[in-house]
Design an enzyme around this catalytic site. Structure first.
Site, short mmCIF file in Angstrom:
data_model
loop_
_atom_site.label_atom_id
_atom_site.label_comp_id
_atom_site.label_asym_id
_atom_site.label_seq_id
_atom_site.Cartn_x
_atom_site.Cartn_y
_atom_site.Cartn_z
N THR A 107 -26.34 25.49 38.82
CA THR A 107 -25.19 26.25 39.27
C THR A 107 -23.89 25.51 39.02
O THR A 107 -23.86 24.27 39.03
CB THR A 107 -25.31 26.54 40.78
OG1 THR A 107 -24.07 27.09 41.28
CG2 THR A 107 -25.59 25.26 41.57
N GLU A 109 -21.73 25.29 41.10
CA GLU A 109 -21.40 24.64 42.37
C GLU A 109 -21.69 23.14 42.32
O GLU A 109 -21.24 22.40 43.19
CB GLU A 109 -22.18 25.28 43.52
CG GLU A 109 -21.75 26.70 43.84
CD GLU A 109 -20.33 26.80 44.37
OE1 GLU A 109 -19.88 25.87 45.07
OE2 GLU A 109 -19.67 27.81 44.09
N TYR A 131 -25.53 23.74 49.71
CA TYR A 131 -26.13 24.43 48.57
C TYR A 131 -25.94 23.62 47.29
O TYR A 131 -26.89 23.35 46.56
CB TYR A 131 -25.51 25.82 48.41
CG TYR A 131 -25.87 26.50 47.11
CD1 TYR A 131 -27.15 26.97 46.87
CD2 TYR A 131 -24.91 26.66 46.11
CE1 TYR A 131 -27.48 27.59 45.67
CE2 TYR A 131 -25.23 27.28 44.90
CZ TYR A 131 -26.51 27.73 44.69
OH TYR A 131 -26.84 28.34 43.50
N LYS A 135 -28.84 21.68 45.10
CA LYS A 135 -29.00 22.00 43.68
C LYS A 135 -28.80 20.76 42.81
O LYS A 135 -29.35 20.67 41.72
CB LYS A 135 -28.02 23.10 43.28
CG LYS A 135 -28.45 24.50 43.69
CD LYS A 135 -29.60 24.98 42.83
CE LYS A 135 -29.82 26.48 42.98
NZ LYS A 135 -30.84 26.99 42.04
#
Length: 209
Positions: A107, A109, A131, A135
């Site tokens: 991601t 992110e 999150y 990840k």
């Protein structure tokens, strides 16, 4: 044939893949076969992978809502981070290291507090949420398995990918549904979070290609 893992629920939670059933009304599967399982359960992952003996595995499973990851931080770490390790370890346990290709849905992110604009594969990571941090663990454990066992394992670092199947609690659907409700007189206003946030946007079909 495509196999998938679905979490047990008291109600059918397959709304976004109904069209893939041979008979959607009766939930008859056809070329798609679903197995009950969970990324928090290593035993079921080993059992499913050993039974199916897949040639490709796509890990698309995650608690993927950034804001909710602050409320469910431990669960997010367990599913998004350690869940990826469980999948990789199941591949190794089942003796499929040399025959499986593994794709990890990473991601944007990971970049979080961006260190350069635009980002590229060499941009340093700086996650800003549970999150993103979970990840990031998943990203590096994929790299570790690739280098330690010569497993075909890759990370796809995707920015926001949208489609009509996007969940209603994500920003694009929240805005579009709220505007429609305001137009129909069902809603007066709605609120959003950080309006200064900037994101790249793409369509899910393009990302899959």
């Amino acid at each position: 044939q495509v196999h998938g893992i679905v979490r047990r629920s008291s109600s059918f939670n397959t709304g976004r893949i109904e069209h893939l059933y041979k008979n959607p009304q009766a939930h008859i599967e056809g070329n798609m076969k679903l197995h009950y399982g969970d990324l928090t359960d290593s035993t079921c992952l080993v059992k499913i992978i050993n039974e199916v003996k897949p040639t490709e595995i796509y890990n698309l499973g995650a608690q993927s809502h950034v804001k909710i990851s602050f409320d469910l931080a431990e669960y997010t770490a367990d599913v998004d981070g350690v869940g990826t390790l469980r999948l990789l370890d199941a591949i190794k346990t089942c003796g499929l290291i040399n025959s499986v290709k593994f794709y990890q849905a990473s991601t944007s992110e990971l970049f979080g507090k961006v260190q350069e604009i635009p980002q590229k594969e060499t941009t340093p990571f700086y996650p800003r949420s549970p999150y993103g941090a979970a990840k990031l663990y998943a990203y590096w454990i994929v790299v570790n398995f690739r280098e330690a066992y010569n497993l075909f394992a890759v990370n796809g670092i995707l920015f926001n990918h949208e489609s009509p199947r996007r969940g209603a609690n994500f920003v694009t659907r929240k805005i579009s549904r709220s505007v429609a409700k305001i137009h129909l007189g069902q809603l007066d206003c709605f609120s959003l979070g950080n309006l200064d946030a900037k994101r790249d946007w793409g369509h899910a079909k393009d990302y899959v290609e």
